[in-house]
Design an enzyme around this catalytic site. Structure first.
Site, PDB file in Angstrom:
ATOM      1  N   GLU A 189      -3.679   1.040   0.656  1.00 23.27           N
ATOM      2  CA  GLU A 189      -2.355   1.601   0.937  1.00 23.27           C
ATOM      3  C   GLU A 189      -2.112   2.939   0.247  1.00 23.27           C
ATOM      4  O   GLU A 189      -1.474   3.834   0.799  1.00 23.27           O
ATOM      5  CB  GLU A 189      -1.274   0.597   0.511  1.00 23.27           C
ATOM      6  N   GLU A 190      -2.626   3.090  -0.974  1.00 21.85           N
ATOM      7  CA  GLU A 190      -2.244   4.245  -1.793  1.00 21.85           C
ATOM      8  C   GLU A 190      -2.713   5.575  -1.220  1.00 21.85           C
ATOM      9  O   GLU A 190      -1.958   6.536  -1.180  1.00 21.85           O
ATOM     10  CB  GLU A 190      -2.819   4.081  -3.208  1.00 21.85           C
ATOM     11  N   ASP A 192       4.299  -4.402 -10.004  1.00 26.04           N
ATOM     12  CA  ASP A 192       3.729  -3.740  -8.841  1.00 26.04           C
ATOM     13  C   ASP A 192       2.280  -4.177  -8.635  1.00 26.04           C
ATOM     14  O   ASP A 192       1.372  -3.675  -9.298  1.00 26.04           O
ATOM     15  CB  ASP A 192       3.829  -2.230  -9.056  1.00 26.04           C
TER      16      ASP A 192
END
Length: 403
Positions: free
Chosen positions: A185-186, A151
């Protein structure tokens, strides 16, 4: 803190694929070792705790060497960050073959680069959690290990390799491919939100890269993050009746939240609530004057406003003085297209940038490796997964452009 994400965009001015023919555009011929080499270089770059800038520069340099034009678009921080030069170097990267432009894009592929967890800041994402784990390869099991190996650097390596392979073979024209790398993004998707403000084509298809065990995700749970804060009254611990312990105020509310029944659905199962971080007090001999907890909710049913209302009511029922602050409006479960033949399907419980990208387009989610291995001390994936991911992305690209 922030997170790098690969965004992979496919551009085409026509609805049909162009005839296959060799392209003389400076794209070097590829073989199966290219994805392994790129993946290794990405994993070897430490991209946690303020070092995201280095991997961004590497990706820009790599794409320029592959005859892509690269644009950098600054992104303001989602949260207030300390005034440090490293924190100011946040940017999205848009790349496209030098013989074309970024206009006319039909398909966008995306993948996060790395996740960051930072000590005391609520802005805790990038996509590789600490600590940094060096790259390693087991020649017996053919497994690759290291922080970010799954990831999401595997997605980056596979997507870039797939794109260049299709360009080099002539299966797609230069005008049909673009790449976009975004930050944030998180938490909050500020990188993708910033990209929305930049003029770009109306995409027909977006292919997002996340670990999906080489399956097409048919949807993922929604996301909601919030903080519960207690303000007490400090004092000497030998005289607790003269103060009010903020930790003691906070704990009953957290217990109530931990047992709060939240919406569910047949497709996504139960909504889950994770009390991820607790901070309170100054020392063991001091009455805690303040305390807070950061909490993440994975929404399985309904709109986020429903869960928000239940959360606020549960906290206020315990103590009206407690404060609840939602980091953003959040989003409910996200259904995703999964109509390309030849792929197994699954649902996933993590969040993506899918809800943050504006537009009426088809959306796919695909990538190598398992999310169950991501962020762990045993993060790993196989050489075969990487190779199969390249072919999977190529298949999705061809299917999208062939409509």
């Amino acid at each position: 803190m922030y997170r790098w994400l690969l965004r992979f965009a496919l551009l085409s001015a026509s609805t049909a694929l162009r005839p296959q023919h060799p392209l003389n555009q400076g794209f070097a011929a590829l073989d199966t070792t290219d994805v392994y080499s790129l993946h290794r270089k990405l994993v070897e770059i430490q991209s946690i705790s303020d070092s995201e800038h280095a991997i961004g520069e590497f990706l820009a340099s790599h794409l320029k060497a592959q005859n892509f034009n690269v644009e950098k678009h600054p992104v303001r921080p989602f949260y207030s960050l300390k005034d440090d030069e490293k924190h100011q170097q946040r940017f999205n990267l848009l790349a496209y073959p030098s013989s074309s432009s970024s206009n006319g894009t039909r398909v966008l592929l995306t993948a996060q680069q790395c996740v960051l967890l930072v000590d005391s800041s609520p802005c805790i994402s990038l996509d590789t959690v600490p600590p940094f784990i060096p790259y390693s390869y087991n020649s017996t099991t053919h497994q690759i290990s290291g922080r970010g190996s799954v990831d999401a650097k595997a997605c980056i390596a596979a997507q870039v390799t797939a794109a260049i392979s299709l360009l080099q073979s002539g299966a797609v024209a230069p005008s049909s491919l673009s790449l976009l790398y975004v930050v944030g993004e998180e938490l909050g998707g500020d990188g993708m939100r910033a990209f929305n403000s930049i003029p770009h084509p109306a995409y027909e298809t977006v292919i997002f890269g996340e670990p999906t065990d080489l399956k097409l995700a048919s949807g993922h749970k929604g996301n909601l993050a919030f903080t519960v804060t207690a303000i007490g009254k400090g004092g000497h611990s030998g005289y607790p009746w003269l103060g009010e312990n903020a930790n003691s105020m906070l704990l009953p509310a957290l217990l109530a939240l931990d047992h709060l029944p939240l919406p569910n659905s047949k497709k996504y199962g139960n909504t889950t609530l994770n009390i991820g971080k607790m901070v309170g007090g100054e020392a063991s001999n001091v009455i805690a004057s303040s305390a807070y907890a950061d909490i993440q909710v994975r929404i399985a049913g309904g709109e986020p406003e429903v869960s928000q209302s239940q959360i606020v009511d549960a906290v206020k029922d315990v103590d009206e003085r407690l404060r609840v602050h939602f980091w953003s409006q959040g989003y409910g479960p996200v259904d995703i297209d999964h109509d390309v033949e030849g792929f197994e399907t699954m649902t996933v419980n993590y969040g993506t940038d899918i809800p943050w990208l504006d537009g009426d387009h088809k959306r796919y989610l695909f990538g190598p490796g398992s999310i169950l291995d991501a962020h762990s001390d045993h993060e790993h994936l196989s050489l075969q997964d990487l190779a199969e991911a390249v072919e999977g992305y190529k298949k999705l690209i061809i299917a999208a452009l062939g409509r």
